[in-house]
Structure formats: structure tokens, C-alpha cells
Design an enzyme around this catalytic site. Structure first.
Site, PDB file in Angstrom:
ATOM      1  CE  LYS A  72      -3.892  -1.693   2.413  1.00 32.69           C
ATOM      2  NZ  LYS A  72      -5.109  -1.630   3.185  1.00 32.69           N
ATOM      3  CG  ASP A 108      -7.937   0.138   3.141  1.00 32.07           C
ATOM      4  OD1 ASP A 108      -8.656  -0.071   3.204  1.00 32.07           O
ATOM      5  OD2 ASP A 108      -7.230   1.170   3.520  1.00 32.07           O
ATOM      6  N   GLY A 131      -2.475   0.075  18.608  1.00 32.11           N
ATOM      7  CA  GLY A 131      -1.606  -0.569  17.536  1.00 32.11           C
ATOM      8  C   GLY A 131      -1.512   1.093  16.406  1.00 32.11           C
ATOM      9  N   GLY A 133       0.072  -0.135  13.463  1.00 33.63           N
ATOM     10  CA  GLY A 133       1.445  -0.278  12.203  1.00 33.63           C
ATOM     11  C   GLY A 133       0.377   0.411  10.415  1.00 33.63           C
ATOM     12  N   GLY A 134       0.385  -0.851   9.774  1.00 36.99           N
ATOM     13  CA  GLY A 134      -0.152  -0.116   8.620  1.00 36.99           C
ATOM     14  C   GLY A 134      -1.735   0.488   8.431  1.00 36.99           C
ATOM     15  CB  ALA A 135      -4.522  -0.927   9.621  1.00 37.78           C
ATOM     16  CG  ASN A 155       2.666   0.511  17.859  1.00 38.62           C
ATOM     17  OD1 ASN A 155       1.208  -0.272  18.549  1.00 38.62           O
ATOM     18  ND2 ASN A 155       3.696   0.503  17.528  1.00 38.62           N
ATOM     19  CB  THR A 157       7.571   0.646  18.199  1.00 37.07           C
ATOM     20  OG1 THR A 157       7.435  -1.079  17.858  1.00 37.07           O
ATOM     21  CG2 THR A 157       8.352   1.195  17.878  1.00 37.07           C
ATOM     22  CD  GLU A 159      10.250   4.311  18.800  1.00 38.99           C
ATOM     23  OE1 GLU A 159      11.192   3.154  18.318  1.00 38.99           O
ATOM     24  OE2 GLU A 159      10.472   4.165  20.557  1.00 38.99           O
TER      25      GLU A 159
HETATM   26  P1  ATR Z   1       4.002  -2.477  10.192  1.00 36.36           P
HETATM   27  O1  ATR Z   1       3.750  -2.495  11.445  1.00 36.36           O
HETATM   28  O2  ATR Z   1       4.635  -3.122   9.706  1.00 36.36           O
HETATM   29  O3  ATR Z   1       2.311  -2.059   9.568  1.00 36.36           O
HETATM   30  P2  ATR Z   1       0.909  -4.032  10.725  1.00 36.36           P
HETATM   31  O4  ATR Z   1       0.877  -5.296  10.394  1.00 36.36           O
HETATM   32  O5  ATR Z   1       0.695  -3.181  10.230  1.00 36.36           O
HETATM   33  O6  ATR Z   1       2.544  -4.123  10.772  1.00 36.36           O
HETATM   34  O7  ATR Z   1       0.434  -3.932  12.529  1.00 36.36           O
HETATM   35  C1  ATR Z   1       0.646  -4.741  13.416  1.00 36.36           C
HETATM   36  C2  ATR Z   1       0.241  -3.929  14.368  1.00 36.36           C
HETATM   37  O8  ATR Z   1       0.482  -4.914  15.306  1.00 36.36           O
HETATM   38  C3  ATR Z   1       1.746  -3.045  14.884  1.00 36.36           C
HETATM   39  O9  ATR Z   1       0.937  -1.753  15.663  1.00 36.36           O
HETATM   40  C4  ATR Z   1       2.471  -3.901  15.813  1.00 36.36           C
HETATM   41  O10 ATR Z   1       3.349  -3.372  16.972  1.00 36.36           O
HETATM   42  P3  ATR Z   1       5.284  -2.870  16.722  1.00 36.36           P
HETATM   43  O11 ATR Z   1       4.478  -1.586  15.690  1.00 36.36           O
HETATM   44  O12 ATR Z   1       5.225  -2.869  18.499  1.00 36.36           O
HETATM   45  O13 ATR Z   1       5.205  -3.921  15.996  1.00 36.36           O
HETATM   46  C5  ATR Z   1       1.001  -4.393  17.105  1.00 36.36           C
HETATM   47  N1  ATR Z   1       1.675  -5.851  17.259  1.00 36.36           N
HETATM   48  C6  ATR Z   1       1.950  -7.001  16.408  1.00 36.36           C
HETATM   49  N2  ATR Z   1       2.489  -7.980  17.647  1.00 36.36           N
HETATM   50  C7  ATR Z   1       2.445  -7.902  18.636  1.00 36.36           C
HETATM   51  C8  ATR Z   1       2.768  -7.906  19.780  1.00 36.36           C
HETATM   52  N3  ATR Z   1       3.458  -9.083  20.385  1.00 36.36           N
HETATM   53  N4  ATR Z   1       2.053  -7.012  20.618  1.00 36.36           N
HETATM   54  C9  ATR Z   1       2.585  -5.745  21.349  1.00 36.36           C
HETATM   55  N5  ATR Z   1       2.032  -5.844  19.548  1.00 36.36           N
HETATM   56  C10 ATR Z   1       1.591  -5.725  18.500  1.00 36.36           C
END
Ligand code: ATR
Length: 248
Positions: A72, A108, A131, A133-135, A155, A157, A159
Site C-alpha cells: 500500500k 479504507d 496499534g 501499524g499500516g492500518a 503502540n 513501539t 516511536e
Molecule cells: P506494520 O507496523 O509493519 O505496518 P502491521 O502488521 O500493519 O505492521 O501492524 C502490526 C501492529 O500490531 C503494530 O501496531 C504492531 O506493533 P509494533 O509497531 O510495535 O510492531 C502490533 N503488534 C504486533 N505484534 C504485537 C505484539 N506481540 N504485541 C503488541 N503489539 C503487536
């Protein structure tokens, strides 16, 4: 509908793509509206994206396609004209091909917007997004368009949460302590890949829970799942491709 030399081609590209509901949905829309077109799913891994795009650019019959994980963001490189909303969200899930030019959109957020509307979610709910991430960008844009203004994100992470919060002018909650502050929120959205039950200690009846996943496992049935979101992002993509509005 007969397939012939006039049949237009639409598609979804992604990895994985085999569980996508979009082909069944979009082909039904084409059938319903009597448009001579097919919608196919193509499994495209990251390393093959450039080659596939090269081929797509040469296919006169290709009128548009959807883009899903993990392309995306990367697809934006190949777009001739990017819609301002897709630019703001930072991701394209719908490409319209017109006179050989590629137009990039994001639908979306509209799926999120319509999900809130269909579930009669009030605008004054304090919202927590788990969270980043991408969404999450599309979710936040959808919430803000809907009129929800009190939004916080947390989140694992930090940052990533900070970057998203800055872009959309929302708050950040510390991942280490958000579970202690859940009582402050009336709408909680899980955008992580983990089940909702792993992100919160319990579910309360007076809180609205929305998980983007299509199927919810071990989650109470009063939670909102991602089915309406998928449907309405598709309805909007179809409208962009054909100009036809699918009635509810
Ligand atoms: P991306 O960050 O590469 O876009 P994603 O699949 O769209 O990946 O998003 C995954 C989300 O689930 C992220 O918010 C991820 O947290 P991180 O950014 O810290 O990776 C979260 N996530 C996945 N596994 C996790 C876990 N075990 N505990 C907490 N959050 C998790």
C-alpha cells in the site's frame, strides 16, 4: 455475464491474497450493475511488485485494481496522480486507470467511517486506538472525518505511535500503562495483529469495541468486526472505477 474481448480487467494484488473477500464482492457488483468486467486476485510478493507493475502498465484492458498488504505504501511510487486524502493517509489501496494514467486513492478510511455510521457510534466518544501499524492512519482519518475529536493512540513501539499522533494531531498513551487507563475511553479500536482479548484485560458492556479483523476469535459478539469496513472500502473503490453507487 459472458467473458469476451471487451471484458475489462480489475484485480487485487497482495501477499497474502488467497483469503481476500474482494473478488467475490467486486464480481457481484459487476454482475449487479451489468458491467462487462472481471476482478481477479494476484499473489504478488514484494520482490515481484516492480515487474508486475511494469506488466500492468502495458495492459490496456486493466481499468483498476486494489492494493493490499504489503504494497500500500510502495505502490505510491508508480502513481501518476495521488488523491490528497491518500497522500494524507500515506497509503493507496485503490488505483484507477484512465487513459493510461494511474490515479491513486485510499478508501479504507471510508470503510471505517461507514462502520461507525452503521453502528450508530456517537461523535463524542473518547477513543483509544491500540496499534500504530499500516492500518492505523486510515482509521484515524475515518474517525476524524466522522467528527470524533478526542483520539489517543498506543503502540508497543512508541516511536511509531508518536509519529502517527503528530501527523493527525492526536494524543499518545504509554504502552506500559494504557491498560490502567481504559476506563477513560468509550470507544476502543484494535488495529494490531493480536486478538482483542490479548490487548485488554476485560470487555465492558458500555464500551464500544472495534477490531479491524474480519473474523474475531474469543471476542464477545457485541464487538464490531472488520466486515463492514471491508465492504464499504470496496463499495467506494467500485464507485471510483465505474461511477456506479452500490446501494446499501
Ligand atoms: P506494520 O507496523 O509493519 O505496518 P502491521 O502488521 O500493519 O505492521 O501492524 C502490526 C501492529 O500490531 C503494530 O501496531 C504492531 O506493533 P509494533 O509497531 O510495535 O510492531 C502490533 N503488534 C504486533 N505484534 C504485537 C505484539 N506481540 N504485541 C503488541 N503489539 C503487536
Amino acid at each position: 455475464m459472458d467473458i469476451n474481448t471487451k471484458t475489462q480487467i480489475y484485480a487485487i494484488i497482495g501477499d497474502p491474497v488467497e483469503h481476500s473477500k474482494s473478488p467475490a464482492m467486486q464480481n457481484e457488483f459487476f454482475c449487479k450493475t451489468g458491467i462487462n468486467a472481471v476482478y481477479l486476485a494476484f499473489h504478488v510478493v514484494k520482490d515481484n511488485l516492480q515487474d508486475v507493475i511494469g506488466g500492468f502498465k502495458k495492459l490496456e484492458e486493466l481499468r483498476g485494481f486494489n492494493v493490499t498488504v504489503p504494497h500500500k505504501v510502495e505502490i505510491m511510487k508508480y502513481i501518476d496522480e495521488l488523491d490528497p486524502v491518500a497522500m494524507k493517509i500515506g497509503a493507496v489501496n485503490t488505483v484507477v486507470v484512465k487513459d493510461g494514467k494511474w490515479f491513486g486513492y485510499n478508501t479504507d478510511w471510508y470503510g471505517v467511517f461507514k462502520t461507525l455510521q452503521k453502528n450508530n457510534v456517537p461523535c463524542n466518544v473518547k477513543t483509544l486506538i491500540i496499534g500504530a501499524g499500516g492500518a492505523s492512519n486510515g482509521v484515524i482519518y475515518g474517525l476524524q472525518q466522522y467528527g470524533i475529536s478526542e483520539i489517543a493512540i498506543t503502540n508497543r513501539t512508541t516511536e511509531k505511535a508518536i509519529a502517527v499522533a503528530k501527523q493527525f494531531d492526536i494524543n499518545v498513551v504509554d504502552f506500559a500503562s494504557y491498560k490502567d487507563e481504559l476506563d477513560d475511553y468509550q470507544l476502543i479500536i484494535n488495529t494490531t495483529t493480536l486478538p482483542f482479548g490479548q490487548m485488554i484485560p476485560d470487555f465492558k458492556k458500555d464500551v464500544i469495541y472495534f477490531d479491524l479483523k474480519y473474523y474475531l476469535e474469543s471476542t464477545p459478539d457485541f464487538c464490531i468486526d472488520g466486515k463492514a469496513m471491508l465492504y464499504y472500502q470496496g463499495v467506494k473503490a467500485f464507485e471510483l472505477w465505474t461511477g456506479k453507487i452500490i446501494e446499501d
